[in-house]
Design an enzyme around this catalytic site. Structure first.
Site, PDB file in Angstrom:
ATOM      1  CG  ASP A 371      -1.824   1.156   1.314  1.00  0.00           C
ATOM      2  OD1 ASP A 371      -2.703   1.246   0.457  1.00  0.00           O
ATOM      3  OD2 ASP A 371      -1.652   1.982   2.226  1.00  0.00           O
ATOM      4  CD  GLU A 408      -2.244   2.277  -3.429  1.00  0.00           C
ATOM      5  OE1 GLU A 408      -1.790   2.237  -2.273  1.00  0.00           O
ATOM      6  OE2 GLU A 408      -3.422   2.568  -3.672  1.00  0.00           O
TER       7      GLU A 408
END
Length: 1993
Positions: A371, A408
């Site tokens: 993330d 990401e």
């Protein structure tokens, strides 16, 4: 411990401990526990241990009792510290299990008087703890208790070391082959409709997820990406949902508390280590099914302080500056979550790698999605690094070698944090990335944004512009349309903007690239919904028909909605997967997605690519210059050979126009997908069912896409290539292709060589028209050449004829056994002359290739190539000779081809092909090629080919079988090159290039680098080279030629690089003669250079020198600043000394001000001047801090109460002053520069001239005029406004309604005419209805202008309001015909405004056809049946109105609340606002009429207010309690006899212990009389009744709640409930009465004299000597249950006109026989036995649930014994032969049958049987299971009969219920009632209710597998409804239309059918001799079938 925190138990010893592993670790065999913590810079470290009260090991510690205790252990830095790691080991006494002991760390504490840390010392949570003492699943989001402050816990070592992986290994799938499914563990299964076994415990947990693995397999998913599954605090969200007041929670989990601990609220069991076991079990079962597990990890920030408040301490308390990136000592916020992890700090990066390794090594996960991964590249200063330490450590960690990494690639800092396409790899390319650019481009293109065509083309081809330049592949692009963060796919096409008010914050992205398709949110508009359906499919096609790795969001496969919320981080239920909605889409969107994924896998060669698409792979048929979003292209595999070719044509029409897609001629095209078509035509089930296109073009509707397929042979490809090259008008020149042409023309090449690739069509250059035309001519030539090259390669010299297309045959069913024709014997293998040498030994996944060279005895060679694992299909050895190193492939001489084995070799231009033999005994297939001594050969290069598209080779290179050569001088040259660089840091790398050897020696030292290449390639050779950066881009490019080396036959070259030119890799390509460029497969060659300390030091020295110069410059500036400051201080003193002079001038006021930041002083003096004042402001300002152009910003206050500045008149302003109103600027953000920049500039403040109050009054009058004009209640105004839009007939009607007086007062409305009679009011009502009908016709005409629609809507609303006034005013109207006419009028208007609402349309037609006759009491048998039929219509209409009201509430309430709160509307007003709006709609009028009809109908039909579902013949007493629904109460034990007044009772619940009666508040919440709950109630003697009068139950609740009451029910359905005297007060006696009364006490029943071991001993082996299958005539009580036996006994005794379905049965013991079969005994039986051995008589329900879940997994893994398959076929054939029709056998499919059988068997292992057996005191050993296999009949009607009326207990009266279609709508949870009747023998049947259901189920032709246990034959055991019955194929739901059902409309037919059903029931009762519960159906020929019968309970 015990009494003193500082006293050590004598038998607990301390030891030094070890620095690894990190955290708390118990030795595998126990006895020792090691603790560690990394705490740099700390001088005193204490370990705090807490033994909880009641710890089972307390007694083994000396001095410790059951109350537990605490212990402080101080660590000695001389022995307990290694580096920054503190460690200590505890040696435990024998028998002490430390699991559950808690611990924390204390650093540098203050000590108390006892020498121990003070009580308030900070206790620190171990960052590497493996277990915490936090809550479990049942406590999700639990508030009100202690704040979340977990302690670390010593885990159960069995969970770590002894977990049974059962031999299951990770799938190790290639990234390119993944189909990723992003899911949330809780959200996936938490919904009550998930139908999990033991839902209460497993819903939303790891174990619950396991039960839904079949859903993933059915879709074709092979990887799940789980949102955070490690410990987080879901309660860390303080807000409540403003829409409903519910407490929000941190649902997503992106706020980590501990990264090593699986989320304990995802564990179904409250045990130490249960979360670890649960997660491992989930991983194991996913791996068992071939599904990989990828975890979403959040190492960018932590939960520590993210909300500004937390009650635990960890990383920051240890070393905040090491774990977090700080700025001026404060947290930085690159993550948007409050802090940023310092991931590249050496200690922090070690911690992260340790954590990742733990999840891979211990938990067996397959990869991670990081993330906000860009935050992980930031250094201590917050800057992004392209060579981050963490990424390098991850690349070099052996334990992470197999793990997949997905980034990401962005964070919350723009633009430096946006790294999509350039995320660093830390070594060879490895990282994949979420392709956010793919998401945005596809969204924009599909919704029709112009100019996106080129970008769209780039994305579907793999995004080479993002990934190719740094050596990555298409599969490194993770393609997605939606993810957890943003809209779901359904919401993407349903909302233009976010609707996040439910979050209580303005969060979420505003840039969604979404389109609502014409209506915001849910709608009944069929056109809008059809467009949304197309768009969803368009997105899915774009996703799965693109190169790259696809990912979908959970629920997108059926259309999950979050109701417009695009940031569901704090939403729980809103984000749940709806399994009921999923079932509804099973044959619609779910089917489309499933088949689309299957299609992608079928064409894996196209989409699962390892290389980017070139113009040989994709042929564009599109006008690039046309901005409209239409694109068409043909995809093909250029490796296709003579076996034929399959091409896919894909076209998207992403706009509002109809487009024609021109099809290439002379080729057959077949439609696979058209998203405009309804299911099932939208996608073909398989290619054999594809539809041939007969025209030359295909018409595409707006916003749709198509996929077509063609088949042809090689010749037609060649012809097509020529034809398509002429299709040049549809071609454009992309940037990369232009550059290739220009380079070819100028002969200037760089590293990009070979066949040109598509790089970025979307970024093509803009050139002049002439240049474009010239380039296009060259381009067409080049493309045609590329096509021809692809076709010529490997093509036979013979010309082949194009064969007519035959679609591929359907795959043979699993039952069909195809025998291969016998082959002729093979010729003898070539003779070999001795032992061979293995020259190739390679594994390709599960395949193996070996090559051996043998001497042939005559100085020649025989090459044997053998292959294993390629299956039994055709396998071809595709090969060529290498005559000299560096040369290309060449053909073999004829003598070699003729002598090859097993068949002659075929020759093609530049290549040869030999077919492999069949597999021999060792599993290998072989080819043998003899090479005589006169054939010159250096090597044989080859690949393996499986027609039509399978090509196999090791990576990017061909296989090379190299002949042994004479001792080459290459080795000597290589040694010389290596030795020459001794003393430097050296790295060598070797390559095989065209059969030759190439070695590079890279040497690095302080003066730079030297790269030395040597090769034995016998050809001219040029090296084109340059250093490579982190993105695999060349820093610069140079070229040099190889020169001859001192050794013969060897060439070499030496390249030198300066220190500043040295990077981590040296990149190069080779140029061969003929302008041929060679790379390392598809990539440039790379030589990784070694790291050298001397070079690093040299660079550091230069940097230090540069830094020193910069520092000197800073010092110089600092000195100047200090000097200036000194001068400023002196001058400031002088200014202050002169202040008295200025003060003298301030006669009225004087003030001196010292500015902040030491910026200077300001003096303000005010004096009188004439009639006014003068204000003088004097300042002395610091030149650096105030600047040279400081401005004075000032204004005046007109009143001291006025808080806003005002500007004085312009004449008062000094020269150079400018005016700006501070309030306006503040409120609207308008700057003075912006005002002055207007064409008519504004530089002066506006002034109000005149009387402001008068202006406001005039404005209010104007508003009143507007209201008068546009007020819909003003009928006259509305008619006048719309009169130009209306035809004369309608206008005349309106004039008559409004009256002839043109001066009619505006305030007058028809509601004021209530003095007239009811009849006149009704006439006016119907005139209004007639006028509205005309208006609705115009509104629904597609040709009506938009402006006209607006006027007519206002008029229609005015007319509707008048109708509502009449309806509300005539409160005394009770005439049925009048009420029915008014109902029809309102219903017509509602349908007119929602014309696509299917059920409303059906209701309107039904009402029109049936209601008038019913209202006049002429329907059916007279008044009673008329009232019942009208009641059924009303019930259905009331249900639909309720659904519409709910929809309206959902849409309007959040908006109203948000807007109302914004303007300060009172809360009580907001609460009723939507209700008031609804009261003004037709829905309210409908409800009024329904309310007036209800008592009339009940009176006419003489309906009682109660219905008895389970009647009792005695009074029932108990305490009255009220519950909203019974589902959550079923496990509760009531210690007092209880009467329960309940809301919803679904029918699946158990009646709680102690409950004597259940009274359901209203009929719509009641269960069916055949539901499981109803059966158990009747069997247990519990009263169960539902009320039809909600006011009655409201009165009961208001008057009697909490009191002791008595309930008496009578046979006619009346119920009397009254207060009674409480019989006793003794709690013990009360408890006994409660339990004995319901006969439901498990513990007391278990105390009966039975063998306690037998109670849990389940029969798994004893098969009773049974046969696999029995036919009906062989069934008896010892073999089958009552379902099978009753049918077998019944069939010969029934009249000939009453039939039974064909059936066979798998008898008792068949399951045990399958378990002990050779297919299952070794593996699954033993596992099942071990699993069930855990059951004990004392096992709790929770433990039993977990055990049964595991058992069901094993049952579903069983393999079908071949004997069972054959026995089923034989039995079915026998039954069919006897009856003359083999219906059973024709419906049998082995796979479906076995899956259904296992599901029936698996239901035996469940909690319900366990509990029910315990209640009855019975043993599991007594329970046997047979399976009844029947044909599923095509039911026209389904019925249930009770031969003894269960409501009246009248044995002479049959009670029955009938529904259209299959009976699942009767016994399942489908809303509405069935047609019910009662019939006494010899009398006419009496209908007691008519059908009010909305849905009927059309059956499919298949088999049904019914559980048939002996449970109903066991005394005291309620066995009905406990076990599953499974259909092979799902039913088709259809809308019920009453007026089409003959059962309702034809009274004579109805009476005849009901009489026949009653007689059939009596015939069955007679056959068995006792009352029966009977299920059956009526087929389309009106024949009656009895499906099952059992004794009536």
């Amino acid at each position: 411990m015990g009494q003193s925190g500082g006293k050590m138990p004598g038998n607990l010893q301390l030891a030094k401990g070890e620095p690894r592993p990190k955290g708390c670790c118990e030795s595998p065999k126990g006895g020792e526990v090691n603790f560690t913590i990394d705490a740099p810079g700390r001088g005193s470290v204490w370990l705090y241990l807490l033994l909880p009260e009641g710890h089972e090991g307390a007694s083994t510690l000396e001095g410790v009792d059951s109350s537990g205790g605490e212990l402080y252990v101080q660590l000695d830095p001389s022995t307990n510290k290694t580096g920054d790691t503190w460690h200590v080991k505890l040696t435990l006494p024998g028998g002490f299990d430390p699991k559950g002991a808690k611990y924390m760390w204390i650093l540098d504490p203050k000590l108390d008087q006892h020498g121990l840390p003070e009580a308030n010392a900070v206790r620190i949570l171990d960052p590497c703890a493996k277990c915490l003492d936090s809550r479990y699943a049942k406590d999700w989001n639990k508030r009100g208790g202690p704040k979340f402050s977990p302690m670390a816990v010593v885990p159960d070592r069995r969970a770590i070391y002894e977990f049974d992986w059962q031999g299951v290994k990770p799938p190790n799938l290639h990234l390119k082959d993944l189909v990723i499914y992003e899911a949330h563990v809780r959200g996936f299964t938490r919904n009550p409709d998930s139908k999990l076994q033991d839902w209460d415990a497993t819903a939303g947990t790891f174990l619950g997820f396991i039960q839904k693995i079949p859903h993933l397999l059915k879709l074709g998913i092979n990887a799940v990406e789980l949102l955070p599954v490690y410990e987080f605090d879901e309660t860390a969200c303080p807000r409540k949902n403003p829409e409903n007041g519910e407490q929000l929670c941190n649902f997503w989990g992106y706020s980590t508390v501990n990264f090593f601990v699986p989320m304990q609220r995802f564990s179904s069991r409250d045990r130490i280590g249960a979360a670890i076991v649960g997660f491992k079990t989930l991983v194991r079962e996913l791996h068992r099914q071939g599904i990989e597990v990828i975890l979403d990890v959040v190492f960018n920030h932590t939960a520590e302080g993210a909300w500004g408040e937390h009650f635990w301490h960890s990383w920051a308390a240890i070393a905040k500056n090491r774990y977090y990136i700080l700025s001026n000592g404060q947290d930085t916020n690159y993550t948007g979550c409050g802090n940023t992890v310092n991931a590249n700090d050496p200690m922090c990066s070690d911690w992260i790698v340790e954590c990742l390794s733990y999840w891979v090594d211990e938990m067996h996960v397959d990869g991670f999605r990081f993330d906000l991964a860009s935050a992980l590249t930031r250094g201590n200063d917050g800057k992004v690094s392209m060579d981050p330490l963490l990424i390098k450590k991850m690349a070099n960690e052996p334990k992470l070698k197999r793990a997949k990494f997905i980034a990401e690639a962005w964070d919350c800092s723009w633009p430096d944090g946006y790294l999509v396409g350039k995320f660093p790899s830390g070594g060879p390319p490895r990282w994949a990335e979420w392709n956010g650019i793919f998401r945005d481009t596809i969204r924009c293109f599909i919704k029709g944004d112009e100019g996106k065509k080129g970008d769209f083309a780039t994305r579907i081809c793999g995004s080479s512009d993002l990934f190719k330049h740094n050596g990555r592949k298409p599969f490194h692009s993770i393609n997605f349309i939606t993810a957890h963060d943003g809209f779901t796919l359904k919401d993407l096409v349903s909302y233009n903007g976010k609707h996040n008010t439910c979050n209580g914050e303005n969060s979420g992205d505003d840039h969604n690239n979404s389109w609502n398709c014409g209506h915001e949110g849910d709608t009944g508009d069929g056109g809008v919904n059809h467009l949304r359906s197309r768009q969803i499919r368009n997105f899915m096609v774009a996703l799965f028909m693109s190169a790259g790795t696809p990912m979908i969001l959970y629920g997108d496969e059926y259309g999950r909605s979050q109701r417009g919320c695009n940031n569901g981080w704090c939403q729980d239920a809103r984000c749940w997967f709806s399994w009921s909605d999923s079932e509804k889409q099973e044959n619609n969107l779910m089917r489309f997605v499933r088949l689309l994924i299957s299609l992608r896998k079928q064409y894996a060669g196209i989409f699962n690519r390892e290389e980017f698409m070139s113009n040989k792979d994709i042929w564009w048929r599109v006008h690039w210059d046309d901005p409209y979003n239409y694109i068409c292209y043909v995809l093909h595999d250029h490796h296709a050979t003579g076996q034929g070719y399959a091409g896919l044509m894909v076209a998207f029409n992403a706009g509002h126009e109809v487009r024609c897609c021109d099809l290439p001629q002379d080729k057959p095209w077949y439609r696979i997908i058209d998203t405009n078509l309804p299911a099932p035509k939208d996608i073909c089930e398989n290619e054999a069912s594809s539809v041939k296109i007969t025209s030359q073009s295909y018409v595409m509707q707006p916003y749709s896409c198509i996929v077509l397929k063609t088949y042809s042979d090689k010749k037609s490809i060649k012809e097509y290539a020529r034809t398509d090259a002429e299709y040049g008008a549809h071609q454009d020149i992309n940037r990369h292709m232009k550059e290739v042409i220009k380079r070819r023309m100028s002969m200037e090449f760089t590293s990009s060589t070979g066949t040109p690739h598509i790089q970025d069509i979307g970024k093509r250059q803009s050139n002049e028209a002439m240049e474009r035309m010239q380039s296009m001519v060259r381009m067409r030539s080049l493309m045609s050449g590329a096509f021809m090259d692809a076709i010529e390669e490997g093509e036979s010299l013979e010309t082949k004829k194009e064969e007519a297309f035959q679609p591929p045959p359907r795959k043979p069913s699993r039952e069909q056994v195809q025998k291969k024709p016998s082959k002729l014997p093979l010729p003898a293998k070539p003779a070999t002359g001795g032992e061979g040498a293995k020259v190739i030994d390679t594994d390709l996944g599960d395949k193996r290739v070996e090559a051996i060279l043998y001497p042939d005895g005559a100085e020649g060679r025989v090459l044997e190539v053998r292959a294993k694992g390629f299956g039994g299909g055709e396998l071809i050895f595709h090969w060529g000779l290498i005559e000299s190193f560096g040369a290309g492939w060449s053909n073999a001489p004829e003598q070699v081809c003729n002598a090859s084995w097993p068949d002659k070799t075929k020759t093609f231009p530049g290549a040869n092909q030999t077919v492999f033999s069949d597999a021999e005994d060792d599993g290998f297939r072989r080819v043998m090629i003899p090479f005589p001594r006169n054939v010159k050969v250096k090597a044989v290069n080859f690949v393996l080919h499986q027609p039509p598209k399978g090509w196999h080779k090791p990576g990017h290179q061909d296989f090379t079988a190299e002949w042994p050569q004479a001792e080459s001088l290459f080795s000597a040259a290589a040694d010389r090159a290596t030795e020459a660089e001794s003393g430097k840091s050296v790295r060598t790398t070797r390559w095989k290039v065209r059969g030759g050897n190439l070695m590079g020696v890279g040497a690095v030292w302080a003066e730079g680098a030297l790269v030395h290449f040597v090769t034995d390639l016998d050809t001219e050779l040029m090296l084109h080279y340059g250093p490579g950066d982190a993105y695999n881009k060349w820093v610069f490019a140079r070229s040099e030629n190889f020169r001859s080396a001192p050794e013969d036959g060897v060439k070499e070259i030496v390249v030198k690089l300066k220190p500043e030119e040295v990077t981590k890799k040296f990149m190069f390509v080779l140029k061969f003669p003929g302008n041929t460029w060679v790379k390392d497969g598809a990539d440039d060659f790379k030589l990784w250079l070694p790291e050298d300390e001397s070079l690093v030091q040299a660079r550091l020295s230069k940097e230090a020198e540069k830094e020193a110069k910069a520092q000197a410059k800073k010092e110089e500036v600092k000195q100047k600043a200090q000097k200036m400051a000194s001068n400023f201080d002196q001058q400031l003193q002088q200014f202050r000394q002169s202040r008295p002079e200025r003060k003298q001038s301030g006669k009225i006021h004087f003030q001196s001000i010292t500015l902040s930041e030491q910026a200077g002083d300001v003096d303000v003096a005010c004096r009188r001047a004439g009639d006014g004042f003068v204000v003088q402001i004097t300042g002395f300002l610091h030149p650096d801090k105030a600047g040279s152009s400081a401005l004075l910003h000032w204004g005046v206050l007109n009143d001291f109460r006025d808080r806003h500045w005002h500007c004085p008149p312009e004449e008062c302003l000094p020269d150079g002053s400018k005016i700006m109103d501070a309030k306006v600027l503040h409120d609207h953000g308008i700057t003075k520069e912006r005002l002055a920049s207007y064409e008519r500039s504004i530089t002066k403040e506006p002034y109000m001239h005149g009387d402001a109050g008068r202006l406001i009054m005039e404005f209010e009058n104007y508003l009143r005029i507007l209201q008068s004009v546009h007020d819909a209640l003003d009928l006259k105004t509305a008619i006048d406004a719309a009169k130009s839009c209306l035809p004369k007939q309608v206008m005349d009607q309106l004039q008559e309604i409004s009256g002839s007086d043109a001066k009619m007062k505006r305030s007058r409305s028809l509601g004021s005419l209530d003095k007239d009679s009811q009849e006149k009011s009704h006439q006016r009502f119907m005139k209004l209805a007639e006028a509205r009908l005309g208006i609705l016709g115009i509104l629904n005409d597609s040709k009506t202008d938009v402006g006209v629609i607006r006027q007519l809507l206002l008029l229609d609303y005015s007319l509707e309001t008048q109708q509502s006034v009449i309806a509300q005013g005539n409160t005394d109207e009770t005439r049925l015909p009048t009420l029915c006419e008014q109902m029809k009028a309102f219903l017509t208007s509602v349908v007119g405004h929602i014309p696509l609402h299917g059920e409303l349309r059906a209701l309107l037609v039904d009402w029109t056809q049936l209601a008038p006759e019913c209202a006049n009491l002429k329907f059916g048998a007279g008044p009673a049946e008329s009232a019942l039929m009208l009641k059924a219509l009303c019930d259905r209409l009331a249900r639909v109105v309720g659904e519409q009201v709910d929809t309206f509430q959902t849409l309007l309430a959040p908006k109203a609340t948000t807007l109302g709160q914004a303007v300060g509307v009172e809360k009580n007003v907001l609460e009723v606002f939507v209700d008031e709006v609804l009261r003004g709609s037709a829905l309210f009028a409908l409800s009024l009429i329904l309310k007036r009809l209800e008592p009339q109908l009940r009176s006419i039909a003489q309906l009682p207010p109660w219905q008895m579902i389970s009647a009792v013949d005695h009074p029932v007493q108990g305490e009255l309690v009220s519950v909203p629904r019974m589902l959550h109460m079923q496990d509760k034990i009531f210690e007092t006899p209880t009467i329960m007044l309940s809301g919803l009772v679904s029918g699946e619940e158990e009646v709680p212990v102690g409950v004597q009666a259940v009274l359901v508040r209203d009929a719509k919440s009641a269960p069916d009389i055949l539901s499981h709950c109803a059966v158990r109630a009747r069997n247990s003697g519990v009263l169960l009744a539902s009320c039809y009068d909600s006011t009655l139950t409201e009165k009961i609740e208001a008057e009697l709640l909490g009191q002791w009451v008595q309930v008496v029910c009578s046979a006619d359905g009346s119920v009397e409930i009254k207060a009674a005297e409480r019989p006793m007060a003794d709690p013990k006696r009360m408890r006994m009465m409660a339990r004995s009364a319901s006969r439901d006490l498990t513990q007391e029943l278990m105390s009966k004299e039975t063998d306690s071991t037998k109670l849990v001993n389940m029969n798994l082996k004893e098969d009773f000597g049974c046969k696999w299958v029995v036919t009906p005539e062989k069934m008896d009580k010892s073999k089958v249950g009552s379902k099978s036996l009753n049918l077998a006994l019944l069939k010969p005794q029934l009249p000939k006109d009453i039939l039974t379905p064909q059936a066979v049965a798998m008898p008792y013991g068949s399951m045990q026989k399958a378990l002990t079969s050779r297919e299952n005994a070794k593996e699954w039986l033993s596992k099942l036995e071990a699993c069930l051995a855990q059951l004990q008589p004392t096992s709790s329900n929770e433990d039993a649930k977990t055990i049964f879940q595991e058992a069901q997994v094993y049952v579903n893994a069983l393999q079908m014994p071949s004997e069972l398959d054959q026995a089923l076929r034989s039995a079915m054939e026998e039954v069919g032969s006897k009856e003359g029709e083999k219906r059973l056998l024709n419906l049998y499919h082995r796979g479906d049958a076995w899956d259904a059988t296992k599901q029936v068997w698996a239901s035996l292992f469940g909690l319900r049987p366990w509990v029910s057996l315990a209640k009855a005191g019975r043993s599991f050993y007594d329970l046997n299971m047979a399976v009844l296999v029947q044909e599923l009949l095509p039911a026209k009607y389904a019925f249930v009969l009770h031969t003894k009326n269960p409501f009246t207990n009248d044995p002479n009266e049959v009670y029955g219920e009938v529904v259209p279609g299959r009976g699942e709508t009767l016994v399942g949870n489908y809303p509405g009632r069935a047609l019910s009747f009662r019939a006494r023998k010899g009398e006419t049947p009496v209908v007691t209710s008519f059908l009010s259901k909305s849905t009927l189920l059309r059956t499919q032709e298949c088999l049904i597998f019914r559980s048939d246990s002996n449970g109903e034959d066991l005394e005291g055991f309620a066995g009905a409804g406990l076990f599953e019955s499974i259909c092979a194929t799902s039913d088709i739901p259809c809308m019920v239309r009453f007026h089409r059902l003959r059962l309702l409309t034809d009274h004579s037919f109805r009476q005849t059918l009901l009489s026949k059903l009653a007689e059939a029931g009596r015939a069955v009762e007679k056959a068995f001799g006792s009352p029966q519960d009977i299920e059956g159906c009526v087929d389309p020929q009106d024949r009656i079938f009895i499906v099952q019968s059992r004794p009536q309970v």
